[in-house]
Design a protein around this motif. Structure first.
Motif, PDB file in Angstrom:
ATOM      1  N   GLN A 126      -7.208   3.141  -0.328  1.00  0.00           N
ATOM      2  CA  GLN A 126      -5.877   2.527  -0.290  1.00  0.00           C
ATOM      3  C   GLN A 126      -5.395   2.384  -1.731  1.00  0.00           C
ATOM      4  O   GLN A 126      -6.025   1.722  -2.543  1.00  0.00           O
ATOM      5  N   ILE A 136       0.862  -1.180   0.000  1.00  0.00           N
ATOM      6  CA  ILE A 136       0.000   0.000   0.000  1.00  0.00           C
ATOM      7  C   ILE A 136       0.896   1.227   0.000  1.00  0.00           C
ATOM      8  O   ILE A 136       1.673   1.445   0.932  1.00  0.00           O
ATOM      9  N   THR A 165      -0.200   4.605  -0.526  1.00  0.00           N
ATOM     10  CA  THR A 165      -0.828   5.805   0.015  1.00  0.00           C
ATOM     11  C   THR A 165      -2.206   5.460   0.561  1.00  0.00           C
ATOM     12  O   THR A 165      -2.919   4.652  -0.016  1.00  0.00           O
ATOM     13  N   ILE A 166      -2.558   6.086   1.667  1.00  0.00           N
ATOM     14  CA  ILE A 166      -3.896   5.935   2.224  1.00  0.00           C
ATOM     15  C   ILE A 166      -4.501   7.317   2.433  1.00  0.00           C
ATOM     16  O   ILE A 166      -3.891   8.189   3.050  1.00  0.00           O
ATOM     17  N   TYR A 167      -5.684   7.509   1.887  1.00  0.00           N
ATOM     18  CA  TYR A 167      -6.451   8.730   2.115  1.00  0.00           C
ATOM     19  C   TYR A 167      -7.696   8.360   2.906  1.00  0.00           C
ATOM     20  O   TYR A 167      -8.177   7.240   2.841  1.00  0.00           O
ATOM     21  N   GLN A 168      -8.204   9.324   3.645  1.00  0.00           N
ATOM     22  CA  GLN A 168      -9.464   9.098   4.316  1.00  0.00           C
ATOM     23  C   GLN A 168     -10.301  10.371   4.320  1.00  0.00           C
ATOM     24  O   GLN A 168      -9.800  11.478   4.118  1.00  0.00           O
ATOM     25  N   CYS A 209      -4.610  12.865   3.594  1.00  0.00           N
ATOM     26  CA  CYS A 209      -3.681  11.734   3.600  1.00  0.00           C
ATOM     27  C   CYS A 209      -3.321  11.388   5.036  1.00  0.00           C
ATOM     28  O   CYS A 209      -2.725  12.194   5.744  1.00  0.00           O
ATOM     29  N   GLU A 210      -3.696  10.174   5.464  1.00  0.00           N
ATOM     30  CA  GLU A 210      -3.411   9.737   6.824  1.00  0.00           C
ATOM     31  C   GLU A 210      -3.481   8.221   6.859  1.00  0.00           C
ATOM     32  O   GLU A 210      -4.438   7.631   6.360  1.00  0.00           O
ATOM     33  N   ASP A 211      -2.475   7.582   7.467  1.00  0.00           N
ATOM     34  CA  ASP A 211      -2.383   6.125   7.410  1.00  0.00           C
ATOM     35  C   ASP A 211      -2.825   5.444   8.697  1.00  0.00           C
ATOM     36  O   ASP A 211      -2.451   4.304   8.970  1.00  0.00           O
ATOM     37  N   TYR A 212      -3.636   6.115   9.506  1.00  0.00           N
ATOM     38  CA  TYR A 212      -4.222   5.457  10.667  1.00  0.00           C
ATOM     39  C   TYR A 212      -5.623   5.993  10.876  1.00  0.00           C
ATOM     40  O   TYR A 212      -5.964   7.089  10.424  1.00  0.00           O
TER      41      TYR A 212
END
Length: 270
Positions: free
Chosen positions: A115, A4, A6-9, A19-22
């Motif tokens: 993701q 993975i 990049t993670i966006y939420q 953009c934040e991975d938690y």
């Protein structure tokens, strides 16, 4: 390269993706599996078969009582065009219910996760296939959606790995063919295509929908129904389809199948 990248939420209160991975714990995704997801292919600055992904997600949200109006497809496409222009990627879009509560939800707002990972390349040929000994599927009003409860597929794929197989066929609780371990299944006999009905507990896969639409529009014979395992012993070709593409099964027990590529499948899923 990480699986993975990049993670966006997007939270129920935020107006834009960030953009934040938690994610904050506890939440209804981890506590109750109260959500859905779509796995999609980003290519040529668009999501392949996006309208069908969007329709299935929206219908699933409405069934679960989630606010489907919070989904902004144009904003999502705009984000991906800015973030990964011209690339080919695998996108997992997860939508789960916001708020607290236990088994009874307290609200309909949602939290969304994106993701972004390298595009998955499926094996063109899967050589060894058998039936799962541990998993039976049950049809219900939500079995056609991709919910956050994926335990049947986790157990099936663990069994597949332990038995040294390339693919696993899942049956429903009555013994009818349902699907493969992470894909829908089609087979061909005398020019007619066959695939299990949703009454057998299979997911209503987007690639399944696309292929059914193509066969119907091209007036290629197709039977959607409830089929026992004996059907595969007389099949000429067997293919499994998911968002990543198409694979051909070479062998099921003592039965050998043709793995010659089907031209229109190459055109559809290229």
């Amino acid at each position: 390269m990480n699986e993975i990248e990049t993670i966006y939420q997007k939270s129920s209160s935020s107006g834009t993706w960030f953009c934040e991975d938690y994610i904050k714990l506890p939440n209804r995704a981890t506590s109750y599996g109260d959500g859905l997801f779509e796995t999609m292919v980003w290519s040529q600055d668009n999501i392949r078969f996006f309208e069908k992904h969007l329709k299935r997600l929206s219908e699933g949200m409405e069934f679960l009582g989630m606010d489907a109006s919070m989904i902004n497809s144009e904003e999502l496409i705009s984000l991906l065009k800015k973030t990964i222009p011209g690339e080919r990627k695998r996108i997992r879009w997860t939508v789960f219910r916001a708020g607290a509560g236990k088994y009874t939800p307290e609200e309909s707002a949602v939290i969304q996760l994106l993701q972004i990972a390298p595009a998955t390349v499926v094996s063109e040929i899967k050589r060894y296939t058998d039936v799962s000994r541990n998993v039976q599927l049950f049809a219900n009003p939500w079995s056609k959606y991709k919910t956050l409860n994926a335990l049947p597929y986790i157990i099936a794929n663990k069994e597949k790995s332990e038995r040294g197989l390339d693919e696993m066929i899942l049956l429903d609780h009555r013994g009818y063919i349902s699907e493969a371990s992470i894909a829908n299944i089609f087979w061909v006999k005398s020019g007619t295509y066959f695939t299990p009905a949703l009454t057998c507990g299979c997911i209503d896969g987007v690639s399944r929908q696309v292929l059914i639409d193509y066969l119907n529009s091209s007036e290629i014979p197709l039977e959607v129904g409830e089929f026992k395992l004996d059907e595969l012993h007389t099949a000429e070709q067997v293919v499994v389809t998911n968002s990543s593409g198409v694979s051909y099964l070479e062998r099921f027990k003592d039965r050998m199948f043709s793995t010659k590529p089907i031209e229109f499948l190459k055109l559809i899923f290229d």
